[in-house]
Design a protein around this motif. Sequence first.
Motif, PDB file in Angstrom:
ATOM      1  N   PRO A   1       0.460  -1.573   0.347  1.00  0.00           N
ATOM      2  CA  PRO A   1      -0.146  -0.166   0.363  1.00  0.00           C
ATOM      3  C   PRO A   1       0.755   1.436   0.060  1.00  0.00           C
ATOM      4  CG  PRO A   1       0.110  -0.759   2.308  1.00  0.00           C
ATOM      5  CD  PRO A   1       0.417  -2.086   1.386  1.00  0.00           C
ATOM      6  N   GLY A   2       0.455   2.004  -0.866  1.00  0.00           N
ATOM      7  CA  GLY A   2       1.159   3.195  -1.362  1.00  0.00           C
ATOM      8  C   GLY A   2       2.965   3.275  -1.245  1.00  0.00           C
TER       9      GLY A   2
ATOM     10  N   ARG B   1      -4.230  -1.484  -7.020  1.00  0.00           N
ATOM     11  CA  ARG B   1      -5.311  -0.534  -6.546  1.00  0.00           C
ATOM     12  C   ARG B   1      -5.418   0.642  -7.042  1.00  0.00           C
ATOM     13  NH1 ARG B   1      -5.398   1.538  -0.604  1.00  0.00           N
ATOM     14  NH2 ARG B   1      -7.795   1.137  -0.258  1.00  0.00           N
TER      15      ARG B   1
ATOM     16  N   HIS C   1      -6.972   3.642  -5.716  1.00  0.00           N
ATOM     17  CA  HIS C   1      -7.511   3.790  -4.900  1.00  0.00           C
ATOM     18  C   HIS C   1      -7.342   5.674  -4.454  1.00  0.00           C
ATOM     19  CE1 HIS C   1      -8.635   5.281  -1.135  1.00  0.00           C
ATOM     20  NE2 HIS C   1      -9.880   3.700  -0.908  1.00  0.00           N
ATOM     21  N   PRO C   2      -7.857   6.018  -4.840  1.00  0.00           N
ATOM     22  CA  PRO C   2      -7.008   7.393  -4.101  1.00  0.00           C
ATOM     23  C   PRO C   2      -5.574   7.600  -2.928  1.00  0.00           C
ATOM     24  CG  PRO C   2      -8.960   8.051  -4.087  1.00  0.00           C
ATOM     25  CD  PRO C   2      -9.093   6.321  -3.854  1.00  0.00           C
ATOM     26  N   GLU C   3      -5.825   6.228  -2.094  1.00  0.00           N
ATOM     27  CA  GLU C   3      -4.788   6.476  -1.493  1.00  0.00           C
ATOM     28  C   GLU C   3      -3.523   5.808  -2.316  1.00  0.00           C
ATOM     29  OE1 GLU C   3      -6.875   4.246   2.532  1.00  0.00           O
ATOM     30  OE2 GLU C   3      -5.877   3.191   1.081  1.00  0.00           O
ATOM     31  N   GLU C   4      -3.862   5.777  -3.637  1.00  0.00           N
ATOM     32  CA  GLU C   4      -2.424   5.454  -4.038  1.00  0.00           C
ATOM     33  C   GLU C   4      -2.165   6.017  -5.285  1.00  0.00           C
ATOM     34  OE1 GLU C   4      -1.090   2.562  -2.574  1.00  0.00           O
ATOM     35  OE2 GLU C   4      -2.902   1.187  -1.684  1.00  0.00           O
TER      36      GLU C   4
ATOM     37  N   HIS D   1      -5.226   6.124  -9.603  1.00  0.00           N
ATOM     38  CA  HIS D   1      -6.721   6.372  -9.023  1.00  0.00           C
ATOM     39  C   HIS D   1      -7.584   7.453 -10.101  1.00  0.00           C
ATOM     40  CE1 HIS D   1      -5.705  10.263  -7.965  1.00  0.00           C
ATOM     41  NE2 HIS D   1      -4.864   9.846  -6.987  1.00  0.00           N
TER      42      HIS D   1
ATOM     43  N   TYR E   1     -13.541  -0.295  -7.069  1.00  0.00           N
ATOM     44  CA  TYR E   1     -14.487  -0.294  -5.656  1.00  0.00           C
ATOM     45  C   TYR E   1     -15.517  -0.692  -6.121  1.00  0.00           C
ATOM     46  CZ  TYR E   1     -10.616  -1.125  -2.899  1.00  0.00           C
ATOM     47  OH  TYR E   1      -9.280  -1.779  -2.295  1.00  0.00           O
TER      48      TYR E   1
ATOM     49  N   ARG F   1      -3.014  -3.958   3.501  1.00  0.00           N
ATOM     50  CA  ARG F   1      -3.732  -2.528   3.635  1.00  0.00           C
ATOM     51  C   ARG F   1      -4.677  -3.195   4.604  1.00  0.00           C
ATOM     52  NH1 ARG F   1      -6.063   0.641   5.671  1.00  0.00           N
ATOM     53  NH2 ARG F   1      -6.648   2.654   4.627  1.00  0.00           N
ATOM     54  N   TRP F   2      -5.327  -4.389   4.112  1.00  0.00           N
ATOM     55  CA  TRP F   2      -5.862  -4.371   5.864  1.00  0.00           C
ATOM     56  C   TRP F   2      -6.214  -5.157   7.126  1.00  0.00           C
ATOM     57  CZ3 TRP F   2      -8.420  -1.277   3.903  1.00  0.00           C
ATOM     58  CH2 TRP F   2      -9.532  -1.023   2.504  1.00  0.00           C
TER      59      TRP F   2
ATOM     60  N   GLU G   1      -2.032  -4.551   8.458  1.00  0.00           N
ATOM     61  CA  GLU G   1      -0.509  -4.000   8.946  1.00  0.00           C
ATOM     62  C   GLU G   1      -0.029  -4.646   9.682  1.00  0.00           C
ATOM     63  OE1 GLU G   1      -1.495  -0.008   9.792  1.00  0.00           O
ATOM     64  OE2 GLU G   1      -3.058   0.529   8.031  1.00  0.00           O
TER      65      GLU G   1
END
Length: 262
Positions: free
Chosen positions: A11-12, A33, A35-38, A41, A69, A235-236, A238
């Motif tokens: 993640p990230g 993935r 997603h805005p965290e990555e 997106h 998602y 990510r889920w 840690e």
Amino acid sequence: MKLAFSTLGVPGVPLPEVLRLAVAHGYHGVELRAHPEEPVHPGLGPDERADVAAGFKAAGVEILGLAGYPRVAAPGDDGPVIEEIRQLVGLARDLGAPFVRVFPGGEDEHADAIAARRLGTAAEYAADLGVRILLETHDSHRTGADVTRVLGLVGHRQVGALWDVMHTWLGGEQPQETYAALSPYLGYVQVKDIASAEDGTPLVLGAGVLPLGECVEVLTRHGWDGWLCWEYERRWHENAEPLPGLLGAGREHLGRLLNDSA
């Protein structure tokens, strides 16, 4: 079969490092993935999208797909869900990715019809852009039989299935049953491993209870030659061991399974 891993496991992490890991450990592709965290997106502009595509091309690594998602079977208005899919499909087209992943997310007896209606609408847009939408075996539609109910209603070649081996196992479906249900629709397969049905903390492939050998054997027996993508859900979780140190062992385990099933 070609091998990939998902950025859900890192993640990230910046894309240059993701590409370095893929090349160093012999993976042919990466599932991104979205997603805005990555780093990737739907909010990326045209120049950023071009840079991502160029980076993968230069590294010789394929973008397998975008893990999005949208919950296509969830109650509510169709418009926002369809627009979310359209944005993902447009991003996939710009990056050269063949697939976009969506979730079911159903909550009532109308879930199949809701999902089929939305996927049928989005399929026309996806067809124009050469991208395939894949409904994952997940949450309300955990098994191949569940997902096939929806896909049979859609009846469009641009909408298919993503087989997550953990969810079909949790749903009590045997690999041969899943393959029989999904084979007309199958886009690719997500592999992973866990300690038990009660403990979903990700483990290195082969260290847990999921029937990975049976899944690979079924796919090989039927001549399927698509992608196996390792989705390590750090990510889920840690506290799970970092994925980079496991990628080599995971690649070797998949190689052994492929050799044993040949």
